[in-house]
Design an enzyme around this catalytic site. Structure first.
Site, PDB file in Angstrom:
ATOM      1  N   HIS A 311      -6.321  -7.290  19.029  1.00 35.99           N
ATOM      2  CA  HIS A 311      -4.779  -6.497  19.795  1.00 35.99           C
ATOM      3  C   HIS A 311      -5.164  -5.554  20.272  1.00 35.99           C
ATOM      4  O   HIS A 311      -5.897  -4.702  21.054  1.00 35.99           O
ATOM      5  CB  HIS A 311      -4.106  -6.731  18.272  1.00 35.99           C
ATOM      6  CG  HIS A 311      -2.539  -6.665  18.979  1.00 35.99           C
ATOM      7  ND1 HIS A 311      -1.742  -5.054  19.415  1.00 35.99           N
ATOM      8  CD2 HIS A 311      -1.487  -6.612  18.480  1.00 35.99           C
ATOM      9  CE1 HIS A 311      -0.848  -5.119  20.054  1.00 35.99           C
ATOM     10  NE2 HIS A 311      -0.770  -6.499  19.381  1.00 35.99           N
ATOM     11  N   ASP A 368      -0.521 -13.275  14.449  1.00 37.07           N
ATOM     12  CA  ASP A 368      -0.905 -14.641  14.466  1.00 37.07           C
ATOM     13  C   ASP A 368      -1.377 -15.155  13.314  1.00 37.07           C
ATOM     14  O   ASP A 368      -1.817 -16.584  14.098  1.00 37.07           O
ATOM     15  CB  ASP A 368      -0.771 -14.881  15.519  1.00 37.07           C
ATOM     16  CG  ASP A 368       0.062 -14.514  16.818  1.00 37.07           C
ATOM     17  OD1 ASP A 368      -0.051 -13.568  17.906  1.00 37.07           O
ATOM     18  OD2 ASP A 368       1.266 -14.781  16.541  1.00 37.07           O
TER      19      ASP A 368
END
Ligand code: SDX
Length: 434
Positions: A311, A368
């Protein structure tokens, strides 16, 4: 918005024999930024920051992230509280209005969403002209953009009808998503029902059929509420930045949201939830050899990356991933399904979190990585996973667009560049070119 960001000290910038003072801004949670608003005017220089990794593009009071501590708050409320104790429509209201609704406000908002659940019948014909294998994200982007033709009230003062337009978008995006699914499988459309909740309505529109009525299960509704809340906003991510950038040109909210949908579609962004399942299915087909795929992800010569891992902001576990991972076992039990992909995902996580390549780069599962396991258990098709992300993110996009348009300091977004092309050249007429 800029008045809440206080100037504190200054940064000294020395270029040649000149010294410049650049104000250091400080946000309400202590985050700081060097204000370079006057840099080019005073020094003739630009800053250079590929991917805006080091640049704050706005000030905002909507969502706070602490990437090191794994903190995520919407309007000051911890995501853990909101995900466990709220309905998605409560959180949508919070993001847009900066307050959790009281009973009356929530009921008014629920009625507004009911009022706008139907799609204009003329728009339903659009679905007849998409190819059968059309991407649901392409359909969503086209349909949302087209809403401006049917509901032109945004043409005037864009903020005048913002509540109505927000309710219309939040309600209709759900109908558009379900209708696109029904069309893709050749089933008759199931219309929204005012006796069902926001999430219950979506599930019913997706899975009810004339020959087999769908039973809306409270546990599935609860799982969907939680997933939509966890996706509702995430400060200045790629798609939110797209919504703000397009909106800064003065275009209506529908077109700005459509731009956000297109940005979210990318496999590096919201499309990762679909890419994770495709990755897990490939590993499953390859004899569950997850160690081979971890090795591929680490190999600089291999373009393969672990989808759902890493991320830009989080340098620890994505707090949303923690909540979703916990919810997996519960929803699989309710749906009485066991999913071999969950075990592969858990093994991938286990091996990656003990491998220096991932540890040294602070690569952890993000929002996700496990969300697709729940969508699969509910019966959502893989190519609709990013549509589910868009349904959740919509209130955040609307809140961010509203904040940008209400901020008197807002200017059209127009970045500069470092030119690396040719020096000036003499023009040669066609006959003189070799
Ligand atoms: C979302 O921004 C948001 O808030 C987004 C989001 C939201 O709610 O809006 O949180 C939603 O988009 C989550 C992210 C979903 N995308 C993925 O899961 C795709 C896989 N992840 C990567 O592509 C990557 O981690 C990004 C795109 C998420 C972040 O990329 P960055 O910040 O640009 O980092 P980078 O690509 O420069 O990587 C740094 C290093 C590199 O290695 P080195 O060059 O230092 O040797 O980490 C490596 C990368 O190769 N790396 C990975 C990796 N992610 C980064 N290596 C293997 N697998 C990965 N997934």
């Amino acid at each position: 918005m800029t008045e809440t960001v206080k100037n504190t000290t200054h940064a000294q910038l020395i270029i040649g024999d000149k010294q410049y003072q650049l104000p250091i801004l400080k946000g309400s949670q202590g985050d700081k930024a060097i204000d370079i608003s006057r840099l080019h005017k005073e020094t003739g220089l630009f800053t250079y920051d590929i991917g805006s990794k080091n640049s704050a593009t706005c000030s905002s009071s909507i969502t706070y992230l602490d990437g090191n501590k794994g903190i995520l708050r919407y309007r000051g409320y911890d995501i853990e509280d909101l995900a466990e104790k709220c309905l998605f429509i409560e959180v949508a209201y919070l993001l847009i209005h900066n307050k959790l609704p009281n009973r009356e406000e929530l009921e008014d908002f629920r009625i507004l969403l009911e009022e706008y659940a139907l799609l204009h019948e003329d728009m339903i014909h659009f679905f007849d002209h998409f190819p059968p294998n059309a991407s649901p994200m392409a359909i969503l982007s086209v349909m949302v953009n087209s809403l401006a033709n049917y509901y032109p009230e945004m043409g005037g003062d864009p903020l005048l009808n913002i509540n109505d337009t927000a309710g219309r978008l939040i309600s209709k995006i759900r109908t558009i998503a379900a209708f696109s699914y029904k069309k893709s499988i050749g089933h008759p459309l199931v219309y929204p029902r005012n006796d069902l909740s926001y999430c219950g309505n979506f599930l019913n529109m997706m899975f009810d059929t004339p020959v087999r009525p769908y039973t809306v299960q409270p546990e599935v509704v609860a799982a969907m509420n939680k997933l939509l809340i966890l996706h509702a906003d995430h400060e200045q991510n790629c798609s939110t930045s797209a919504v703000r950038l397009v909106g800064s040109a003065g275009v209506n909210l529908y077109a700005s949201i459509s731009a956000g949908i297109n940005a979210l579609w990318g496999p590096l962004h919201g499309g990762a939830n679909e890419a994770v399942i495709q990755m897990l299915e490939a590993i499953h087909r390859d004899g569950n050899d997850y160690k081979k795929y971890v090795a591929k992800a680490k190999d600089k010569n291999d373009p393969f990356r672990l989808s759902g891992f890493g991320h830009r902001v989080y340098r620890t576990y994505d707090p949303r991933g923690t909540i979703i991972k916990k919810a997996c076992d519960g929803i699989l039990a309710v749906m009485n399904v066991s999913d071999p992909l969950l075990e592969i995902a858990q093994n991938l996580e286990e091996i990656a979190r003990n491998d220096d390549y991932f540890i040294s780069r602070n690569l952890y599962p993000n929002v996700d990585f496990y969300s697709g396991i729940i969508y699969r258990a509910i019966g959502i098709p893989t190519d609709m996973f990013t549509v589910m992300f868009a349904l959740g993110r919509l209130p955040g996009w609307i809140a961010q667009w509203k904040e940008m348009r209400e901020d008197p300091a807002t200017k059209i977004v127009r970045p500069r560049q470092i030119y690396t092309g040719e020096q000036a050249r003499i023009f040669q007429p066609l006959g003189e070119r070799f």
